[in-house]
Write an enzyme that holds these catalytic residues in place. Sequence first.
Site, short mmCIF file in Angstrom:
data_model
loop_
_atom_site.label_atom_id
_atom_site.label_comp_id
_atom_site.label_asym_id
_atom_site.label_seq_id
_atom_site.Cartn_x
_atom_site.Cartn_y
_atom_site.Cartn_z
N GLU A 1 77.54 -8.43 30.76
CA GLU A 1 76.82 -7.16 30.77
C GLU A 1 77.32 -6.38 31.97
OE1 GLU A 1 72.58 -4.83 31.19
OE2 GLU A 1 72.64 -6.97 31.64
N ASP B 1 77.42 -6.08 38.49
CA ASP B 1 76.98 -4.84 39.12
C ASP B 1 77.38 -4.92 40.59
OD1 ASP B 1 75.29 -2.53 40.06
OD2 ASP B 1 74.53 -2.67 38.02
N ASP C 1 75.40 4.76 34.01
CA ASP C 1 75.44 6.14 34.50
C ASP C 1 76.43 6.92 33.63
OD1 ASP C 1 75.82 8.54 35.85
OD2 ASP C 1 75.89 7.62 37.83
N ASP D 1 70.83 5.96 26.45
CA ASP D 1 69.92 7.07 26.14
C ASP D 1 70.60 8.41 26.40
OD1 ASP D 1 70.07 7.01 28.86
OD2 ASP D 1 67.95 7.40 29.20
#
Length: 309
Positions: A51, A76, A125, A161
Site C-alpha cells: 500500500e 509512507d 495526495d 475521493d
Amino acid sequence: MGKNKLKKFSENLTFRCLIQPQCEEIFHRDHPLKGRWRSDFFGNDRPIVLELGCGRGEYTVGLAAADPTANYIGVDIKGARMWRGAKTATENRMANVAFLRTRIEFIDSFFAPGEVDQIWITFPDPQMNKRRVAKRLTAPGFLERYARFLKPEGIIHLKTDSGHLHAYTKAVLAANGMAPTVCCNDIYGPQGIADATLAIKTAYETRFLPAMGAGGTTGVRGAGFPGRRAAGGRKYAGAMRIEIDEQSGFCFGVVKAISTAEEWLRTKEGAVWCLGDIVHNRVEVNRLERLGLQTVGHDRLPELAGRCV
C-alpha cells in the site's frame, strides 16, 4: 516538534514490523531486503501486496486482517502517522504486516523484479498543482517504477475521493493504450463495487464520507467527473484496477538512444555529452549521468565544438 511526535518516533524504534532505513542506506543502492522480503522478513512464500502512501496504515492492517494468506507492506514517509498502524500490527501480533518508512521515489531500492503481486494506492495526495504532476502516484514516472518490480500479471488498485486524480489516471492509461480492468465512479452507490477490500475505510475516509452527502448525493458520473460537489470540496470515492503490461516502457526511438549512449559510455574514451536530456524522464537521465553521461545546453556548444568526434 510536539512531545507526542517524539514519543511516537521513539516507540517506532521498538516495532519489528517497521523498517526505517536512513537515506544514505538506499540512495543509489539497494536495501538488503530487496528480493528477500519473503525469506528474510516474513519467512514464507506468500504473495506480497504494497500500500503506497499508507498514512496511518489502517488499510494495510485491514487488508492483512482480511487475508492472512498474503504479506502486506504499507509504505509512507510520515513516521508519526505510520506509528498507529505499526502499533496496531504489533499489539495484534500480525505476522503478515510490515511498514516501510521511505519516499516512494526510492521504491526501486526495496523490491526486486517480480517480487510484488499487487499494489494499493488509497486516498493519495492528488497533487493538484500542475508543477507537481510528476508527484502524483499514478503519474507515468511512478507507473514505470512499479512495472519494474510488479509481477507481469500484477494488479494496481486505486481508491480515491479525488475526481481530478481519477480522471487524470484514466487519461494516463488511455495515452499509453491501456484500459482499467474495473472503473467505477461511485463504489458505494447502487451500481458500486464495494467488496470486502474496497469497503475498508481509513480514518480519513470515515471522517469525510458523511460530508459527501451520505444517501443524498447521487455520486459522480463520467470520466470528467461532472456532478454535485459535496461539502468540503470532496466527492464520492472512485476506484479502478490497473494492469501494467509486462512489455510497457520506452518507445523504440528512446530505447535506441539510451542503448547507443550506454554503448558509447562503455567504449569511448573521454567524456560523452548529450545536448539536452536524452529522454524526458529524470530517473533515467540521472541513471545515465551516474554512468558518466554529461548533459549540456546550447550555451556550451562553442566550448565543446573542437572536442567532439
